[in-house]
Design a protein around this motif. Structure first.
Motif, PDB file in Angstrom:
ATOM      1  N   LYS A 273      81.176  31.301 -37.398  1.00 40.81           N
ATOM      2  CA  LYS A 273      81.150  33.026 -36.235  1.00 40.81           C
ATOM      3  C   LYS A 273      81.058  32.327 -34.737  1.00 40.81           C
ATOM      4  O   LYS A 273      80.600  31.788 -34.203  1.00 40.81           O
ATOM      5  N   GLY A 274      82.421  32.879 -34.161  1.00 39.41           N
ATOM      6  CA  GLY A 274      82.266  32.167 -32.464  1.00 39.41           C
ATOM      7  C   GLY A 274      83.411  31.239 -32.060  1.00 39.41           C
ATOM      8  O   GLY A 274      83.495  31.207 -31.049  1.00 39.41           O
ATOM      9  N   ASP A 275      83.618  30.730 -33.699  1.00 38.36           N
ATOM     10  CA  ASP A 275      84.805  30.074 -33.252  1.00 38.36           C
ATOM     11  C   ASP A 275      85.702  30.532 -32.468  1.00 38.36           C
ATOM     12  O   ASP A 275      86.369  31.747 -33.498  1.00 38.36           O
ATOM     13  N   ARG A 276      86.841  30.109 -31.914  1.00 41.87           N
ATOM     14  CA  ARG A 276      87.954  30.705 -30.356  1.00 41.87           C
ATOM     15  C   ARG A 276      89.418  30.340 -32.558  1.00 41.87           C
ATOM     16  O   ARG A 276      89.333  29.533 -32.745  1.00 41.87           O
ATOM     17  N   VAL A 277      89.949  31.492 -32.486  1.00 39.18           N
ATOM     18  CA  VAL A 277      91.434  32.000 -32.741  1.00 39.18           C
ATOM     19  C   VAL A 277      92.202  30.923 -32.800  1.00 39.18           C
ATOM     20  O   VAL A 277      92.099  30.309 -31.466  1.00 39.18           O
ATOM     21  N   GLN A 278      93.008  30.652 -33.300  1.00 38.15           N
ATOM     22  CA  GLN A 278      93.903  28.848 -32.979  1.00 38.15           C
ATOM     23  C   GLN A 278      95.350  29.544 -32.292  1.00 38.15           C
ATOM     24  O   GLN A 278      95.623  30.412 -32.104  1.00 38.15           O
ATOM     25  N   ASN A 279      95.645  28.514 -31.496  1.00 38.83           N
ATOM     26  CA  ASN A 279      96.838  28.576 -30.854  1.00 38.83           C
ATOM     27  C   ASN A 279      96.568  30.484 -30.338  1.00 38.83           C
ATOM     28  O   ASN A 279      97.567  30.656 -29.560  1.00 38.83           O
ATOM     29  N   VAL A 280      95.699  30.928 -29.927  1.00 43.89           N
ATOM     30  CA  VAL A 280      95.608  31.540 -28.858  1.00 43.89           C
ATOM     31  C   VAL A 280      94.846  30.470 -27.232  1.00 43.89           C
ATOM     32  O   VAL A 280      93.523  31.245 -27.423  1.00 43.89           O
ATOM     33  N   PRO A 281      95.461  30.781 -26.425  1.00 39.62           N
ATOM     34  CA  PRO A 281      95.064  30.739 -24.814  1.00 39.62           C
ATOM     35  C   PRO A 281      93.628  31.530 -24.252  1.00 39.62           C
ATOM     36  O   PRO A 281      94.590  32.330 -24.436  1.00 39.62           O
TER      37      PRO A 281
END
Length: 370
Positions: A273-281
């Motif tokens: 929970k809280g991980d940033r979505v990959q490849n989304v600046p």
């Protein structure tokens, strides 16, 4: 006002992927087979994929003008898709080394249907400015992963396919014109993304698409277009995005050689929970400017157009966290382009330079070596 339509598509794909190990036969003779013809060519890996996707949809929208300033639009789309895929792969070098046949052939059939809805309303504050609200659902079909069920790269059967994902979008915005020279639009949004699809690699190193649980994305967007003078126009855009995992996920799959050595599944991809979505600046910017200089060549009236544009992509990650074998960090970067054009209504001559600063901006890839 209203609109009704239908959509049909039938898409077929045939692909062949091959990997080679140059001079493998000579290496095998020297180190493994003591001069005996090894029987395996330089072909290390071969994968064939044949798929057919059939999609049908019926859609419609109805708009109603409640007052001169206030309108409401509702819409719906029903769709059905069917995806059939056959894949096979073989590893001639591994077959020879282990004295076994690791080739695999399989098929998958996924299908689904659903109805998604849309609601929009807008209100004209005056003749130059409009406020709006949109609620809309979105859907992306599932599909098949080209991963084997046998051999040293075997994966668990449930990862042969991945499921559809769905989004629900809420957006409030304001758009309009200022002093007849500036056009703008700005919005804030909130997106709920369920069963989200993402790309990763399994413990054997095979790329595949997986389904997560839930992502929430919220952000802000601004676009401005201005005619500074009759000859100079500029554009500017900015977007802020905060997209994070809302529910943790842990994926287990077979490690390399599991079927050969009777190894149990092991932890692979793990999302917190809280991980940033990959490849989304988190931040992105676009901007451009055009300057038009009228010129006369002989008896011809022409325009000399000077153009420059730039884009900024903020830092991001290739995977959700460092626990993925495919994780690496990508730095932020700016790209600049420019051109000079000579044109009229009949013809034009363009001179342009792309990536003026020769910036090496990374936007994706595979493997932590990057």
């Amino acid at each position: 006002s209203w609109i009704v339509g239908a959509f049909y598509a039938d898409f077929e794909l045939d692909s062949l992927s091959e990997e080679f190990t140059p001079e493998w036969e000579e290496f095998a003779i020297d180190f493994f087979f003591t001069g005996t013809e090894p029987g395996a060519s330089d072909l290390e890996y071969e994968e064939k994929l044949e798929s057919e996707t059939e999609e049908t949809a019926i859609f419609g929208e109805i708009g109603y003008q409640i007052t001169n300033e206030w309108q409401v639009t509702v819409g719906a789309r029903w769709f059905n898709f069917d995806d059939e895929a056959e894949n096979s792969f073989r590893t001639p070098i591994a077959d020879r080394l282990f004295g076994a046949d690791f080739s695999f052939a399989g098929s998958n059939d996924t299908d689904d249907d659903d109805t998604i809805l849309k609601f929009n309303t807008s209100y004209d504050l005056n003749e130059n400015h409009t406020v709006y609200f949109t609620w809309a659902e979105g859907f992306r079909r599932g599909g098949a992963n080209s991963v084997p069920l046998g051999g040293p790269f075997a994966s668990l059967p449930q990862y042969q396919t991945y499921q559809p994902d769905e989004v629900t979008n809420y957006e409030v915005g304001l758009k309009g014109t200022i002093a007849d020279r500036i056009q703008y639009s700005t919005a804030v949004y909130f997106i709920e993304w369920d069963d989200f699809q993402f790309e990763d690699v399994n413990p054997s190193g095979f790329p595949l698409v997986l389904n997560g649980s839930k992502v929430e994305s919220k952000g802000f967007e601004l676009e401005v277009q201005a005619d500074v003078t009759d000859q100079l126009s500029v554009n500017f855009g900015y977007a802020y995005t905060d997209a994070e995992v809302e529910e943790a996920l842990s994926v287990e799959d077979l490690p390399f050689g599991a079927l050969l050595f009777s190894l149990p599944p092991e932890a692979g991809t793990s999302l917190a929970k809280g991980d940033r979505v990959q490849n989304v600046p988190e931040h992105s910017v676009t901007a451009s400017a055009n300057y038009i200089q009228p010129v006369t060549l002989g008896s011809r009236d022409m325009d000399l157009v000077f153009h420059v544009d730039t884009s900024y992509r903020g830092e991001t990650n290739s995977a959700f966290n460092a626990g993925s074998a495919n994780y690496f960090e990508m730095d932020d970067f700016w790209l600049w382009n420019g051109s000079v054009s000579l044109e009229n209504e009949s013809w034009g001559l363009d001179l342009f330079v792309q990536n003026i600063g020769n910036e090496e901006g990374i936007t994706g890839g595979q493997g932590s070596a990057l």
